[in-house]
Design a protein around this motif. Structure first.
Motif, PDB file in Angstrom:
ATOM      1  N   ILE A 197       8.995   4.110 -28.658  1.00  0.00           N
ATOM      2  CA  ILE A 197       9.096   4.875 -29.908  1.00  0.00           C
ATOM      3  C   ILE A 197       8.231   4.307 -31.032  1.00  0.00           C
ATOM      4  O   ILE A 197       8.017   4.965 -32.045  1.00  0.00           O
ATOM      5  CB  ILE A 197      10.562   4.973 -30.370  1.00  0.00           C
ATOM      6  N   ASP A 198       7.731   3.086 -30.852  1.00  0.00           N
ATOM      7  CA  ASP A 198       6.860   2.500 -31.867  1.00  0.00           C
ATOM      8  C   ASP A 198       6.197   1.256 -31.285  1.00  0.00           C
ATOM      9  O   ASP A 198       6.691   0.670 -30.307  1.00  0.00           O
ATOM     10  CB  ASP A 198       7.648   2.133 -33.129  1.00  0.00           C
ATOM     11  N   THR A 199       5.100   0.860 -31.900  1.00  0.00           N
ATOM     12  CA  THR A 199       4.407  -0.367 -31.503  1.00  0.00           C
ATOM     13  C   THR A 199       3.996  -1.124 -32.760  1.00  0.00           C
ATOM     14  O   THR A 199       3.392  -0.528 -33.660  1.00  0.00           O
ATOM     15  CB  THR A 199       3.139  -0.058 -30.668  1.00  0.00           C
ATOM     16  N   LYS A 200       4.345  -2.408 -32.818  1.00  0.00           N
ATOM     17  CA  LYS A 200       4.022  -3.225 -33.989  1.00  0.00           C
ATOM     18  C   LYS A 200       3.437  -4.554 -33.543  1.00  0.00           C
ATOM     19  O   LYS A 200       3.524  -4.924 -32.362  1.00  0.00           O
ATOM     20  CB  LYS A 200       5.267  -3.473 -34.847  1.00  0.00           C
ATOM     21  N   LYS A 201       2.875  -5.259 -34.506  1.00  0.00           N
ATOM     22  CA  LYS A 201       2.327  -6.581 -34.219  1.00  0.00           C
ATOM     23  C   LYS A 201       3.062  -7.593 -35.077  1.00  0.00           C
ATOM     24  O   LYS A 201       3.227  -7.400 -36.287  1.00  0.00           O
ATOM     25  CB  LYS A 201       0.830  -6.620 -34.533  1.00  0.00           C
ATOM     26  N   GLU A 202       3.538  -8.651 -34.442  1.00  0.00           N
ATOM     27  CA  GLU A 202       4.256  -9.702 -35.163  1.00  0.00           C
ATOM     28  C   GLU A 202       3.721 -11.052 -34.713  1.00  0.00           C
ATOM     29  O   GLU A 202       3.819 -11.398 -33.543  1.00  0.00           O
ATOM     30  CB  GLU A 202       5.759  -9.605 -34.879  1.00  0.00           C
ATOM     31  N   ASN A 203       3.138 -11.779 -35.670  1.00  0.00           N
ATOM     32  CA  ASN A 203       2.588 -13.101 -35.352  1.00  0.00           C
ATOM     33  C   ASN A 203       1.661 -13.059 -34.131  1.00  0.00           C
ATOM     34  O   ASN A 203       1.797 -13.832 -33.201  1.00  0.00           O
ATOM     35  CB  ASN A 203       3.720 -14.108 -35.136  1.00  0.00           C
ATOM     36  N   ASN A 204       0.742 -12.099 -34.173  1.00  0.00           N
ATOM     37  CA  ASN A 204      -0.300 -11.937 -33.144  1.00  0.00           C
ATOM     38  C   ASN A 204       0.243 -11.464 -31.803  1.00  0.00           C
ATOM     39  O   ASN A 204      -0.445 -11.554 -30.791  1.00  0.00           O
ATOM     40  CB  ASN A 204      -1.085 -13.248 -32.954  1.00  0.00           C
ATOM     41  N   LEU A 205       1.456 -10.941 -31.773  1.00  0.00           N
ATOM     42  CA  LEU A 205       2.064 -10.474 -30.531  1.00  0.00           C
ATOM     43  C   LEU A 205       2.304  -8.966 -30.644  1.00  0.00           C
ATOM     44  O   LEU A 205       2.938  -8.503 -31.595  1.00  0.00           O
ATOM     45  CB  LEU A 205       3.395 -11.200 -30.317  1.00  0.00           C
ATOM     46  N   ILE A 206       1.794  -8.185 -29.698  1.00  0.00           N
ATOM     47  CA  ILE A 206       2.002  -6.737 -29.703  1.00  0.00           C
ATOM     48  C   ILE A 206       3.371  -6.452 -29.085  1.00  0.00           C
ATOM     49  O   ILE A 206       3.638  -6.837 -27.944  1.00  0.00           O
ATOM     50  CB  ILE A 206       0.889  -6.007 -28.940  1.00  0.00           C
ATOM     51  N   ILE A 207       4.231  -5.778 -29.857  1.00  0.00           N
ATOM     52  CA  ILE A 207       5.616  -5.548 -29.447  1.00  0.00           C
ATOM     53  C   ILE A 207       5.872  -4.046 -29.363  1.00  0.00           C
ATOM     54  O   ILE A 207       5.553  -3.299 -30.295  1.00  0.00           O
ATOM     55  CB  ILE A 207       6.593  -6.205 -30.444  1.00  0.00           C
ATOM     56  N   HIS A 208       6.454  -3.618 -28.251  1.00  0.00           N
ATOM     57  CA  HIS A 208       6.772  -2.211 -28.016  1.00  0.00           C
ATOM     58  C   HIS A 208       8.278  -2.011 -28.212  1.00  0.00           C
ATOM     59  O   HIS A 208       9.076  -2.779 -27.680  1.00  0.00           O
ATOM     60  CB  HIS A 208       6.366  -1.798 -26.595  1.00  0.00           C
ATOM     61  N   TYR A 209       8.645  -0.962 -28.929  1.00  0.00           N
ATOM     62  CA  TYR A 209      10.052  -0.708 -29.249  1.00  0.00           C
ATOM     63  C   TYR A 209      10.595   0.432 -28.392  1.00  0.00           C
ATOM     64  O   TYR A 209       9.950   1.482 -28.259  1.00  0.00           O
ATOM     65  CB  TYR A 209      10.198  -0.350 -30.726  1.00  0.00           C
TER      66      TYR A 209
END
Length: 901
Positions: free
Chosen positions: A553-565
């Protein structure tokens, strides 16, 4: 040494120790959803501590702009009242990523302070962690033994977990720390009381200047600690406090970091600041000092935040910046008598003072000045409005204590500060119920906490061939989304996140991903993970397997890590998946993103090269672009911008993409870099013809793919900042289709005339003529009613009184009330009418009655408004009100007679 000398000496010293000197990251964070602002020197290096990236050097040093005004680290309410807390401050830092550790860090700290800066060793105290048996963390014997080489044991203080164990947050890397404190008191004071007893006791002259953090643990979600695979050093030294120590003063505000700003405030306001060396000052002078400290501190925080791209607003980080600025304005208004914008005049001093090391404040000086001036003018109007509202609250108060709920409403809705309310009420002989205010404030805070509460589990690591349990190999995650929209992937880690806002979600990390993470104004991709899950054991083995689809449902980047929700996890986490991006959404988004670049070029060509991007949003539906410009963009200029973009679309410009080229090379090629963005040594450059920008987003392959570009709106965001919203592709087709449908409906209403414009113009002319006729009829009706009603005045207690309901509009009833009121001496008029099924009432009181009998039309309207379920107000001699209960008019007219009697 000047502050500039001290800063240079620090960086040169650590450069001599093999450290790479890097620039400060922006004060406003763009890629860390856990933080609004850079609140410590280590924030820009979190990805390295977490194992999500590889630093360009194992030894780094810098001076970092920090802001501590929200969350765990919030010093805002302390600022001004003491001499060493700040909102924005500089943090000098040196870092080791798996290289040197305690021995070198402490030795170099001592060498720099005592041999380079030549601070008095007898004024320095150090602290080490005493240990925590409950967490199985021992006393820091190593640090203790190192310090014994430099100081006597009576100068080594054992600190508890609160003072000597530093943590990034509730979870993540952490470790014991060793602080260095300095005693700046006079010799006489030092002889009387040992500085040792004042360490960490909030003494204004015995302060911590340097903290050496030894990152060797990872804090897990359950609170337990585990060893990190590598040991890191994270140090931070308060630049302003170091300047205080070096310049032989006892207040940060007496250093040359602040004295130029203070001098400018004195020049503007006429109020004088007294140095911290002056003792026994009056209460009035103390209030002046506090106000000036607040102003010179806050202008730094606000100016650098704006320069880094964060405009004041009503939400998020923008709200925090607005709140800081309004606190400064209010202190000037209350204690320095500043009724006109003046804080913006400090920006020039700040730019001249810090522009050499922080060039953004110099290059953005005019914009920062404009935005602050506009915000000042706006809030001063709000203060004026608040004063009027406060007068109304006082008028409605029986007794001398105002409701705390009302004061909170002024604070919460209009931003009217509590202490200013208290000050004004005191001058009027009133107070307010502080208990009620605090109750409402705590309710609001509880609602806010509940809405933002997030519980994050630990990462669970999978597929050990890709990543070990420490996450140290996670930097190998690759993004393939520039070239493909689907790819074969494995899950490398998962984490559950439970928030009040979104409920339970799962964060999924893949070994490679085609999903673009939110960034650079572009929203994150959506899509699916597809697996093949086997039938249950009871079924035949040769039956076809089923697909399991997990929605991303979304994709974000946190501390250089691509995270899929996702809302769900696959049944089998260890299998292979196909990661598939929603290409319909991706295509629409890419059209809007490429059009943003073309529009940026068009704006700079048509309006001037002063235009710079100040914010953007690119999603599948539309694009939003904020940019610096000093005036409204005219309709003709907007047409030119549209035409320019569409000409570039029609030119079928091919995308030219440069990946991983040196930033200097990209800038030499003419690429635009945006202020407030953090760029690495290697960047991605996007070209469409003459449009050249540094950008990590998704774009069309050819400008013709955009199809068409249409501007929907243009307006102001802040002083010197404009906003354009526009659409492309299918959204433009839908726009023109809706326009066509609307035109067809208009034609049908107008009986299908041959010339629609001529028909509409004729209607407008007819309407204008009818309005004039109606106005004349209303005037005649008012005149007739006036003559009738004047004859119906009653004399009650020496007052000429009338109360009637009339059949007129609200505006006409108001005119009638004033007309008949001025026709009689000592007149008291109340008229009511109904418009659009809503009752309205008007009260006229002759000025002689207001003066001689202390009557007030505003008070009358507020009392009568209760009967029609409404409210209102106005001047003592005339007021109006509107309500919801038509049946209450009869009671209004009866009650006003009783009022007169």
């Amino acid at each position: 040494m000047t502050s500039q000398d001290i800063r240079k000496a620090y960086l040169q010293f650590f450069e001599s120790k093999g450290h790479l000197i890097v620039p400060s990251a922006p004060i406003v964070l763009k890629d860390d959803p856990t933080l609004m602002f850079n609140n410590s020197g280590m924030a820009q290096f979190k990805e390295f501590f977490l194992g999500n990236g590889t630093p360009k050097s194992q030894r780094i040093a810098d001076t970092q702009k920090c802001l501590r005004v929200s969350g765990k680290h919030n010093d805002l309410e302390d600022v001004g009242f003491d001499t060493y807390h700040h909102t924005m401050f500089e943090m000098l830092g040196n870092w080791s990523f798996g290289d040197y550790f305690k021995k070198e860090a402490l030795a170099w700290a001592w060498e720099f302070l005592t041999e380079v800066l030549k601070l008095d060793k007898d004024r320095l105290y150090v602290s080490v962690f005493e240990g925590n048996p409950a967490e199985n963390v021992p006393f820091d014997q190593e640090a203790f033994d190192i310090w014994k080489q430099y100081v006597s044991e009576d100068r080594i203080i054992l600190g508890n977990k609160k003072d000597n164990f530093w943590e990034m947050g509730d979870q993540g890397p952490c470790g014991p720390c060793s602080e260095i404190h300095i005693d700046l008191r006079s010799d006489a004071e030092r002889n009387e009381v040992s500085g040792r007893s004042l360490v960490n006791a909030d003494h204004p002259q015995v302060v911590e200047i340097w903290n050496n953090v030894f990152m060797e643990f990872n804090r897990k979600a359950d609170g337990s600690l585990e060893k990190l695979p590598a040991q890191h050093v994270d140090t931070g030294m308060g630049f302003e406090r170091l300047c205080m120590a070096m310049q032989n003063v006892t207040s940060n505000y007496d250093t040359d970091v602040f004295t130029p700003l203070i001098a400018k405030v004195e020049e503007i306001t006429g109020f004088k600041y007294t140095s911290n060396e002056v003792k026994n000052i009056s209460e009035e002078q103390n209030k002046t000092n506090i106000a000036i400290r607040v102003i010179v501190d806050h202008v730094r925080a606000v100016a650098f935040a704006i320069a880094d791209g964060q405009l004041p607003s009503n939400t998020g980080a923008g709200y925090v910046i607005r709140r800081i600025l309004r606190r400064a304005i209010r202190y000037g208004f209350t204690f320095l008598g500043t009724n006109e914008p003046f804080i913006n005049k400090l920006v020039e001093v700040l730019a001249n003072q810090m522009g050499e090391f922080f060039p953004e404040i110099k290059s953005q000086q005019q914009l920062v000045t404009n935005v602050i001036r506009d915000e000042e003018a706006s809030f001063l109007r709000t203060l004026e409005q608040g004063l009027q509202l406060l007068d109304k609250v006082v008028a409605e108060t029986s007794g001398k204590e105002v409701s705390g709920e009302k004061v909170f409403e002024l604070y919460d809705t209009f931003g009217f500060p509590k202490d200013l309310t208290a000050l004004i009420l005191k001058e009027k002989g009133y107070s307010f119920n502080e208990t009620e205010f605090e109750t409402e404030l705590q309710k609001q805070k509880a609602r806010s906490r509940a809405a933002s509460e997030v519980i994050t589990d630990d990462w669970i690591y999978l597929n050990q061939g890709n990543v070990d349990s420490s996450g140290s190999e996670q930097a190998k995650q690759t993004f393939v989304g520039y070239d493909q929209t689907e790819s074969e992937v494995k899950i490398t880690r998962i984490r559950k996140v439970d928030s009040k806002k979104d409920g339970i979600l799962y964060q999924i990390v893949l070994d490679n991903t085609p999903f673009y993470p939110e960034g650079g104004g572009q929203v994150g991709d959506k899509g699916i993970l597809i697996s093949r899950k086997s039938k249950v054991e009871s079924q035949k083995s040769d039956e076809e397997s089923q697909e399991e689809i997990i929605e991303i449902i979304d994709t974000k980047k946190e501390n250089n890590l691509i995270i899929h929700y996702s809302k769900y996890l696959p049944e089998d986490l260890n299998q292979t998946f196909i990661a598939k991006v929603n290409t319909d959404l991706r295509t629409s988004t890419s059209k809007n993103h490429s059009a943003t670049h073309l529009m940026h070029l068009a704006l700079r060509t048509i309006l001037g090269t002063h235009v710079e991007q100040k914010g953007s949003l690119v999603n599948p539906n539309y694009l939003r672009f904020d940019f610096s410009h000093f005036s409204k963009v005219s309709d003709e200029e907007l047409r030119q911008v549209e035409a320019s973009v569409n000409a570039q679309i029609e030119a079928q410009l091919q995308l030219v993409e440069h990946r991983n080229i040196p930033i200097k090379e990209a800038l030499d090629k003419g690429a635009m870099a945006l202020f407030g963005e953090k760029y690495g040594d290697s960047v991605r450059m996007i070209e469409f013809g003459d449009s050249k920008e540094l950008c990590g987003g998704i774009h069309v392959k050819n400008s013709a793919d955009i199809w068409h570009f249409k501007i929907i709106s243009e307006g102001a965001v802040a002083a010197g900042i404009r906003r354009i919203e526009a659409i492309t592709g299918d959204a433009v087709k839908d726009f023109y289709k809706n326009q066509e449908n609307t035109l067809s409906e208009i034609k049908e209403v107008l009986k299908n005339p041959q010339d629609v414009l001529k028909s509409v113009a004729s209607l407008q002319d007819d309407n204008a003529k009818l309005k004039k006729q109606l106005e004349q009829l209303v005037k005649e009706k008012i005149e007739g009613l006036k003559n009738t009603l004047v004859a119906e005045f009653q004399e009650i207690n020496g007052i000429n009184f009338i109360a009637k309901q009339v059949d007129l509009s609200m505006a006409a009833t108001k005119d009638l009330a004033q007309a008949i009121g001025t026709s009689k001496p000592n007149a008291f008029v109340v008229l009511a009418s109904i418009e659009d099924n809503a009752p309205n009432i008007h009260c006229y009181i002759a000025k002689e009655l207001v003066a001689n009998k202390s009557l007030n039309a505003g008070t009358v309207i507020r009392e009568l408004g209760k009967f029609i379920d409404g409210n209102g107000g106005g001047q003592p001699f005339f007021a109006s009100g509107k309500g919801k209960n038509v049946n209450g008019i009869k009671e209004v007219l009866e009650k006003v007679v009783d009022y007169i009697k």
